[in-house]
Design a protein around this motif. Sequence first.
Motif, PDB file in Angstrom:
ATOM      1  N   GLU A 193      -5.625  25.758 -26.840  1.00 18.84           N
ATOM      2  CA  GLU A 193      -6.773  24.903 -27.139  1.00 18.84           C
ATOM      3  C   GLU A 193      -6.419  23.433 -26.918  1.00 18.84           C
ATOM      4  O   GLU A 193      -6.378  22.627 -27.835  1.00 18.84           O
ATOM      5  N   GLY A 194      -6.193  23.100 -25.643  1.00 18.87           N
ATOM      6  CA  GLY A 194      -5.918  21.720 -25.264  1.00 18.87           C
ATOM      7  C   GLY A 194      -4.484  21.480 -24.850  1.00 18.87           C
ATOM      8  O   GLY A 194      -3.560  22.157 -25.317  1.00 18.87           O
ATOM      9  N   VAL A 195      -4.289  20.527 -23.938  1.00 19.12           N
ATOM     10  CA  VAL A 195      -2.972  19.987 -23.599  1.00 19.12           C
ATOM     11  C   VAL A 195      -3.138  18.472 -23.499  1.00 19.12           C
ATOM     12  O   VAL A 195      -4.221  17.974 -23.196  1.00 19.12           O
ATOM     13  N   SER A 196      -2.068  17.749 -23.746  1.00 18.89           N
ATOM     14  CA  SER A 196      -2.145  16.291 -23.648  1.00 18.89           C
ATOM     15  C   SER A 196      -2.283  15.885 -22.185  1.00 18.89           C
ATOM     16  O   SER A 196      -1.919  16.632 -21.266  1.00 18.89           O
ATOM     17  N   ILE A 197      -2.791  14.688 -21.953  1.00 16.95           N
ATOM     18  CA  ILE A 197      -2.924  14.190 -20.589  1.00 16.95           C
ATOM     19  C   ILE A 197      -1.557  14.073 -19.928  1.00 16.95           C
ATOM     20  O   ILE A 197      -1.392  14.412 -18.748  1.00 16.95           O
ATOM     21  N   ASN A 198      -0.554  13.630 -20.683  1.00 17.77           N
ATOM     22  CA  ASN A 198       0.795  13.509 -20.114  1.00 17.77           C
ATOM     23  C   ASN A 198       1.308  14.858 -19.647  1.00 17.77           C
ATOM     24  O   ASN A 198       1.872  14.977 -18.550  1.00 17.77           O
ATOM     25  N   GLN A 199       1.120  15.886 -20.463  1.00 22.23           N
ATOM     26  CA  GLN A 199       1.607  17.207 -20.074  1.00 22.23           C
ATOM     27  C   GLN A 199       0.799  17.755 -18.903  1.00 22.23           C
ATOM     28  O   GLN A 199       1.366  18.370 -17.998  1.00 22.23           O
ATOM     29  N   TYR A 200      -0.494  17.525 -18.923  1.00 24.49           N
ATOM     30  CA  TYR A 200      -1.317  17.993 -17.812  1.00 24.49           C
ATOM     31  C   TYR A 200      -0.885  17.352 -16.497  1.00 24.49           C
ATOM     32  O   TYR A 200      -0.786  18.038 -15.472  1.00 24.49           O
ATOM     33  N   GLU A 201      -0.608  16.067 -16.523  1.00 25.07           N
ATOM     34  CA  GLU A 201      -0.176  15.377 -15.297  1.00 25.07           C
ATOM     35  C   GLU A 201       1.173  15.902 -14.819  1.00 25.07           C
ATOM     36  O   GLU A 201       1.406  16.015 -13.612  1.00 25.07           O
ATOM     37  N   GLU A 202       2.052  16.243 -15.763  1.00 23.51           N
ATOM     38  CA  GLU A 202       3.336  16.831 -15.377  1.00 23.51           C
ATOM     39  C   GLU A 202       3.125  18.202 -14.735  1.00 23.51           C
ATOM     40  O   GLU A 202       3.772  18.543 -13.733  1.00 23.51           O
ATOM     41  N   MET A 203       2.219  18.993 -15.289  1.00 21.90           N
ATOM     42  CA  MET A 203       1.895  20.283 -14.687  1.00 21.90           C
ATOM     43  C   MET A 203       1.367  20.102 -13.272  1.00 21.90           C
ATOM     44  O   MET A 203       1.791  20.805 -12.337  1.00 21.90           O
ATOM     45  N   SER A 204       0.453  19.170 -13.105  1.00 23.70           N
ATOM     46  CA  SER A 204      -0.160  18.946 -11.791  1.00 23.70           C
ATOM     47  C   SER A 204       0.876  18.529 -10.765  1.00 23.70           C
ATOM     48  O   SER A 204       0.875  19.005  -9.616  1.00 23.70           O
TER      49      SER A 204
ATOM     50  N   SER B 170       3.843  19.344 -10.723  1.00 27.71           N
ATOM     51  CA  SER B 170       4.713  20.499 -10.464  1.00 27.71           C
ATOM     52  C   SER B 170       3.986  21.617  -9.730  1.00 27.71           C
ATOM     53  O   SER B 170       4.583  22.663  -9.464  1.00 27.71           O
ATOM     54  N   GLY B 171       2.705  21.409  -9.416  1.00 27.81           N
ATOM     55  CA  GLY B 171       1.963  22.410  -8.661  1.00 27.81           C
ATOM     56  C   GLY B 171       1.333  23.496  -9.503  1.00 27.81           C
ATOM     57  O   GLY B 171       1.089  24.605  -9.006  1.00 27.81           O
ATOM     58  N   VAL B 172       1.036  23.205 -10.783  1.00 25.14           N
ATOM     59  CA  VAL B 172       0.405  24.186 -11.671  1.00 25.14           C
ATOM     60  C   VAL B 172      -1.045  23.788 -11.892  1.00 25.14           C
ATOM     61  O   VAL B 172      -1.338  22.632 -12.225  1.00 25.14           O
ATOM     62  N   ARG B 173      -1.963  24.724 -11.718  1.00 27.40           N
ATOM     63  CA  ARG B 173      -3.387  24.490 -11.962  1.00 27.40           C
ATOM     64  C   ARG B 173      -3.836  25.392 -13.100  1.00 27.40           C
ATOM     65  O   ARG B 173      -3.638  26.613 -13.060  1.00 27.40           O
ATOM     66  N   LEU B 174      -4.446  24.792 -14.116  1.00 26.10           N
ATOM     67  CA  LEU B 174      -4.868  25.553 -15.285  1.00 26.10           C
ATOM     68  C   LEU B 174      -6.173  26.292 -15.037  1.00 26.10           C
ATOM     69  O   LEU B 174      -7.101  25.774 -14.411  1.00 26.10           O
ATOM     70  N   VAL B 175      -6.234  27.515 -15.555  1.00 28.34           N
ATOM     71  CA  VAL B 175      -7.452  28.330 -15.576  1.00 28.34           C
ATOM     72  C   VAL B 175      -7.728  28.627 -17.047  1.00 28.34           C
ATOM     73  O   VAL B 175      -6.915  29.273 -17.716  1.00 28.34           O
ATOM     74  N   VAL B 176      -8.856  28.145 -17.551  1.00 22.88           N
ATOM     75  CA  VAL B 176      -9.171  28.221 -18.980  1.00 22.88           C
ATOM     76  C   VAL B 176     -10.605  28.707 -19.143  1.00 22.88           C
ATOM     77  O   VAL B 176     -11.514  28.191 -18.481  1.00 22.88           O
ATOM     78  N   PRO B 177     -10.858  29.694 -20.015  1.00 25.21           N
ATOM     79  CA  PRO B 177     -12.234  30.126 -20.248  1.00 25.21           C
ATOM     80  C   PRO B 177     -13.140  28.940 -20.585  1.00 25.21           C
ATOM     81  O   PRO B 177     -12.747  28.026 -21.309  1.00 25.21           O
ATOM     82  N   LYS B 178     -14.343  28.972 -20.054  1.00 24.49           N
ATOM     83  CA  LYS B 178     -15.241  27.822 -20.112  1.00 24.49           C
ATOM     84  C   LYS B 178     -15.459  27.296 -21.527  1.00 24.49           C
ATOM     85  O   LYS B 178     -15.505  26.081 -21.755  1.00 24.49           O
ATOM     86  N   LYS B 179     -15.589  28.179 -22.495  1.00 25.03           N
ATOM     87  CA  LYS B 179     -15.859  27.770 -23.865  1.00 25.03           C
ATOM     88  C   LYS B 179     -14.763  26.874 -24.425  1.00 25.03           C
ATOM     89  O   LYS B 179     -15.023  26.048 -25.319  1.00 25.03           O
ATOM     90  N   LEU B 180     -13.543  27.003 -23.911  1.00 26.69           N
ATOM     91  CA  LEU B 180     -12.418  26.233 -24.433  1.00 26.69           C
ATOM     92  C   LEU B 180     -12.257  24.878 -23.749  1.00 26.69           C
ATOM     93  O   LEU B 180     -11.441  24.065 -24.180  1.00 26.69           O
ATOM     94  N   HIS B 181     -13.005  24.609 -22.685  1.00 25.20           N
ATOM     95  CA  HIS B 181     -12.847  23.350 -21.959  1.00 25.20           C
ATOM     96  C   HIS B 181     -13.100  22.138 -22.852  1.00 25.20           C
ATOM     97  O   HIS B 181     -12.481  21.088 -22.681  1.00 25.20           O
TER      98      HIS B 181
END
Length: 400
Positions: free
Chosen positions: A353-364, A366-377
């Motif tokens: 249920e959420g990731v920080s912007i810093n962690q999301y940018e690190e994932m991106s 590194s070539g990782v794209r998140l797939v999350v059920p719509k209700k959790l966006h």
Amino acid sequence: MEIEDWIDEVSGANFAWYIKRLSGNDTQLTGGHQAGPYVPKSLAVELLPQLSDLSLKNPRELVELRVLPDGFDTTANLIYYNNKFHDNPSSGRNETRLTALGGRENPLLDPENTGALTIFAFEYGAPVKCQVWICQNREQEALFEDEFGPVEPSETLVWSPNTKAIIADTKKHLGACSLSVEQIPSEWLVKFPSGLEIIKKSISLRPDLSKSVDERLLRRRDCEFEVFRSVEQAFFFPKVRSGFQNLDEFLAVAQSVLQSRKSRAGKSLEYHAKSILDEEGFVEGIDYEYNPKIEGNKKPDFLFPSVKRYNDGSFPAERLTILAAKTTCKDRWRQILNEADRVPTKHLLTLQEGVSINQYEEMSRSGVRLVVPKKLHKKYPSKIRSEIMTLAEFMTHIKN
């Protein structure tokens, strides 16, 4: 303080534990105004019986709060929002929360702690005291999950000296899939069912084929949770009620309970994703492969379209896709980076249920794209929501 020393300190009969993973709403990652972590009302009233007085609107009591391992101290409020029984009976709130946490300096409100397993150890007394441990890594989380079983997003556990049991708070579950002993297959009462058997049962109870794949996934997961708890109660409680001849018997049952919980959680999201892929017309062995072996001993959860195509050097790499399924991703997303060398972008299905912007940018990066059920966006920062795929969007991407 070391975590082992802290566990010893808060393990007495005068403590009640509340265990959850911090959501983006808890840490105010999303900019919402929930005002603090949810606390089960039953636990709040057990700690502070005066909160149950419905003649008072939104009663609150002080709690001395200490957050570790940072050592942040403040005085917070445990408040019962009871508008439902006052000026808004149709849609008013009826919940308890820990509020007035001392601002952004409190680690509970640090977006980087979103997804972290967190233990609230409430000490009975006047005033009530609460020590909080926010796990810093998977090793610390394992100390607790090895004792209580996996704690997944939106699921919480409560232990108090009055109940003397670990109780799953079912606030978010619908109840329609709970089974009586008579409704449980008789063979399941002799041999505990596998995770796949429980998932098949949950799908039969809640097929939801007319609903979107995103909603279907979440509703079935809720249903599976209820089915599992029903079977767990029916299977293990008679053994507990009959008592134990010695310590070894008790430990054997406790270990069986823990193992069944780990087994259910370990593959649950994968099994649900596979069922939905099949329902949506993806053919295993043609459109995708499940747990294939590639590049020696690497085994991604899902490979699209096939091992044959993957091993064909002339097949365009941009038409290859992998999907990993992990209920939480805070400290686990890096595990997928080396799962398929030919695939530049790895897709990760998660229920966190959420990731920080810093962690999301690190994932991106590194070539990782998140797939999350719509209700959790809505539990993710607004800045990145448009970049996160829904499960439906991922399937469309694969088909195209």
